[in-house]
Scaffold this motif. Structure first.
Motif, PDB file in Angstrom:
ATOM      1  N   PRO A  82       0.850  -1.196   0.129  1.00 21.61           N
ATOM      2  CA  PRO A  82      -0.078  -0.126  -0.034  1.00 21.61           C
ATOM      3  C   PRO A  82       0.883   1.378  -0.103  1.00 21.61           C
ATOM      4  N   PRO A  83       0.347   2.310  -0.488  1.00 25.77           N
ATOM      5  CA  PRO A  83       0.981   3.484  -0.807  1.00 25.77           C
ATOM      6  C   PRO A  83       1.039   4.348   0.575  1.00 25.77           C
ATOM      7  N   GLY A  84       2.429   5.153   0.762  1.00 28.26           N
ATOM      8  CA  GLY A  84       2.293   6.088   2.036  1.00 28.26           C
ATOM      9  C   GLY A  84       1.233   7.066   2.036  1.00 28.26           C
ATOM     10  N   ILE A  85       0.991   7.548   0.546  1.00 29.28           N
ATOM     11  CA  ILE A  85      -0.038   8.753   0.302  1.00 29.28           C
ATOM     12  C   ILE A  85      -0.656   8.439  -0.756  1.00 29.28           C
ATOM     13  N   THR A  86      -1.957   8.872  -1.005  1.00 34.17           N
ATOM     14  CA  THR A  86      -2.811   8.599  -1.853  1.00 34.17           C
ATOM     15  C   THR A  86      -3.321   9.953  -2.589  1.00 34.17           C
ATOM     16  N   GLY A  87      -3.499  10.053  -3.582  1.00 37.30           N
ATOM     17  CA  GLY A  87      -4.014  11.535  -4.352  1.00 37.30           C
ATOM     18  C   GLY A  87      -5.254  11.769  -3.559  1.00 37.30           C
ATOM     19  N   VAL A  88      -5.542  13.109  -3.478  1.00 30.74           N
ATOM     20  CA  VAL A  88      -6.626  13.800  -2.923  1.00 30.74           C
ATOM     21  C   VAL A  88      -7.970  13.433  -3.678  1.00 30.74           C
ATOM     22  N   VAL A  89      -7.849  13.776  -4.853  1.00 26.19           N
ATOM     23  CA  VAL A  89      -9.302  13.402  -5.675  1.00 26.19           C
ATOM     24  C   VAL A  89      -9.552  12.006  -5.848  1.00 26.19           C
ATOM     25  N   ASN A  90     -10.647  11.557  -5.982  1.00 29.21           N
ATOM     26  CA  ASN A  90     -11.135  10.256  -6.374  1.00 29.21           C
ATOM     27  C   ASN A  90     -10.370   9.761  -7.618  1.00 29.21           C
ATOM     28  N   GLY A  91     -10.000   8.522  -7.347  1.00 25.09           N
ATOM     29  CA  GLY A  91      -9.172   8.199  -8.598  1.00 25.09           C
ATOM     30  C   GLY A  91      -7.671   8.711  -8.610  1.00 25.09           C
ATOM     31  N   GLY A  92      -7.232   9.248  -7.479  1.00 26.02           N
ATOM     32  CA  GLY A  92      -5.960   9.885  -7.482  1.00 26.02           C
ATOM     33  C   GLY A  92      -5.023   8.831  -7.575  1.00 26.02           C
ATOM     34  N   GLY A  93      -3.563   9.224  -7.817  1.00 25.14           N
ATOM     35  CA  GLY A  93      -2.461   8.457  -7.894  1.00 25.14           C
ATOM     36  C   GLY A  93      -1.980   7.935  -6.529  1.00 25.14           C
ATOM     37  N   TYR A  94      -1.230   6.802  -6.616  1.00 24.06           N
ATOM     38  CA  TYR A  94      -0.440   6.520  -5.253  1.00 24.06           C
ATOM     39  C   TYR A  94       1.068   7.123  -5.206  1.00 24.06           C
ATOM     40  N   TYR A  95       1.202   7.339  -4.144  1.00 20.23           N
ATOM     41  CA  TYR A  95       2.786   8.063  -3.755  1.00 20.23           C
ATOM     42  C   TYR A  95       3.339   7.245  -2.787  1.00 20.23           C
ATOM     43  N   TYR A  96       4.799   6.758  -3.226  1.00 23.80           N
ATOM     44  CA  TYR A  96       5.722   6.265  -2.239  1.00 23.80           C
ATOM     45  C   TYR A  96       6.799   7.240  -1.933  1.00 23.80           C
ATOM     46  N   VAL A  97       7.008   7.728  -0.789  1.00 24.73           N
ATOM     47  CA  VAL A  97       8.124   8.566  -0.591  1.00 24.73           C
ATOM     48  C   VAL A  97       9.194   8.202   0.494  1.00 24.73           C
ATOM     49  N   ARG A  98      10.514   8.394   0.117  1.00 28.69           N
ATOM     50  CA  ARG A  98      11.629   8.014   1.014  1.00 28.69           C
ATOM     51  C   ARG A  98      12.453   9.284   1.206  1.00 28.69           C
ATOM     52  N   SER A  99      12.858   9.712   2.394  1.00 33.31           N
ATOM     53  CA  SER A  99      13.722  10.598   2.567  1.00 33.31           C
ATOM     54  C   SER A  99      14.652  10.247   3.493  1.00 33.31           C
ATOM     55  N   ARG A 100      15.942  10.847   3.307  1.00 32.99           N
ATOM     56  CA  ARG A 100      17.044  10.837   4.331  1.00 32.99           C
ATOM     57  C   ARG A 100      17.410  12.269   4.949  1.00 32.99           C
ATOM     58  N   VAL A 101      17.602  12.164   6.168  1.00 29.82           N
ATOM     59  CA  VAL A 101      17.909  13.678   6.784  1.00 29.82           C
ATOM     60  C   VAL A 101      19.296  13.319   7.479  1.00 29.82           C
ATOM     61  N   ARG A 102      19.961  14.316   7.542  1.00 31.47           N
ATOM     62  CA  ARG A 102      21.167  14.527   8.205  1.00 31.47           C
ATOM     63  C   ARG A 102      20.997  15.515   9.183  1.00 31.47           C
ATOM     64  N   SER A 103      21.622  15.143  10.447  1.00 30.83           N
ATOM     65  CA  SER A 103      21.745  16.013  11.772  1.00 30.83           C
ATOM     66  C   SER A 103      23.282  15.982  12.060  1.00 30.83           C
ATOM     67  N   PHE A 104      23.594  17.282  12.503  1.00 29.44           N
ATOM     68  CA  PHE A 104      24.996  17.379  12.615  1.00 29.44           C
ATOM     69  C   PHE A 104      25.169  18.270  13.710  1.00 29.44           C
ATOM     70  N   GLY A 105      25.699  17.754  14.785  1.00 30.82           N
ATOM     71  CA  GLY A 105      25.735  18.559  16.014  1.00 30.82           C
ATOM     72  C   GLY A 105      24.477  19.431  16.451  1.00 30.82           C
ATOM     73  N   PHE A 106      24.738  20.836  16.528  1.00 30.51           N
ATOM     74  CA  PHE A 106      23.501  21.624  17.061  1.00 30.51           C
ATOM     75  C   PHE A 106      22.897  22.299  15.882  1.00 30.51           C
TER      76      PHE A 106
END
Length: 150
Positions: free
Chosen positions: A57-81
Motif C-alpha cells: 500500500p502507498p504511503g500517500i494517495t491522491g486527494v481526488v477520487n481516482g488519484g494516484g499512489y505516492y511512495y516517498v522516502r527521505s534521508r535527513v542528516r543531523s550534525f551537532g547543534f
C-alpha cells in the motif's frame, strides 16, 4: 603512573568524545519499492489492487477520487547543534486512469522538487471590537416584521 599521564589519558578521552559528538547522524524515513517489484507493474494492465499486491500500500494517495499512489522516502542528516537537513528524497508516483488502471509511473528526486510557500489567509470579520453582549443587543432594533417569521 603519575598524575601527568592520567591527565593526558583523560584529555585524549575527552577529545575523542568531543569529536564523536560532531559526527553526522542520518535518519531514514519512508519506503520506495525496489526496482524488481516495480518492473512487475505493467502500464495499461495493472489495477490499484494488483499494484498494492505487488509493491504494498502507498504511503500517500491522491486527494481526488481516482488519484494516484505516492511512495516517498527521505534521508535527513543531523550534525551537532545545526538544524536537520534533508539530503535525499525520492518520490514514486503511480497514476491511474478513470477505470483504475495504471496510466503512468514516474520517479522524482530532491533536485526535481520545488519549495511551496505556505500562505496564511485570514478572513476578516465584520465584528470590530464589540463585546458579545453589545452585538446581541445591537440587533434588537434591526428586526423588522418580516424577520419574525410571520
Amino acid at each position: 603512573m603519575g598524575t601527568r599521564s592520567t591527565l593526558r589519558i583523560a584529555g585524549i578521552g575527552l577529545l575523542c568524545l568531543t569529536l564523536g559528538a560532531c559526527a553526522a547522524s542520518y535518519r531514514n524515513h519512508g519506503y520506495i519499492p525496489p526496482e524488481d517489484q516495480l518492473d512487475q507493474i505493467v502500464v495499461g494492465v495493472d489495477t490499484r489492487a494488483s499494484v498494492e499486491d505487488t509493491v504494498g500500500p502507498p504511503g500517500i494517495t491522491g486527494v481526488v477520487n481516482g488519484g494516484g499512489y505516492y511512495y516517498v522516502r527521505s534521508r535527513v542528516r543531523s550534525f551537532g547543534f545545526r538544524a536537520p537537513d534533508e539530503v535525499e528524497r525520492q518520490v514514486l508516483a503511480i497514476s491511474f486512469d478513470n477505470a483504475g488502471v495504471v496510466s503512468n509511473i514516474e520517479s522524482f528526486g530532491l533536485q526535481d522538487g520545488q519549495v511551496v510557500p505556505l500562505t496564511r489567509r485570514v478572513t476578516e470579520s465584520a465584528v470590530s471590537n464589540k463585546s458579545f453582549l453589545r452585538q446581541l443587543l445591537g440587533n434588537i432594533g434591526r428586526i423588522g416584521p418580516t424577520g419574525l417569521g410571520g
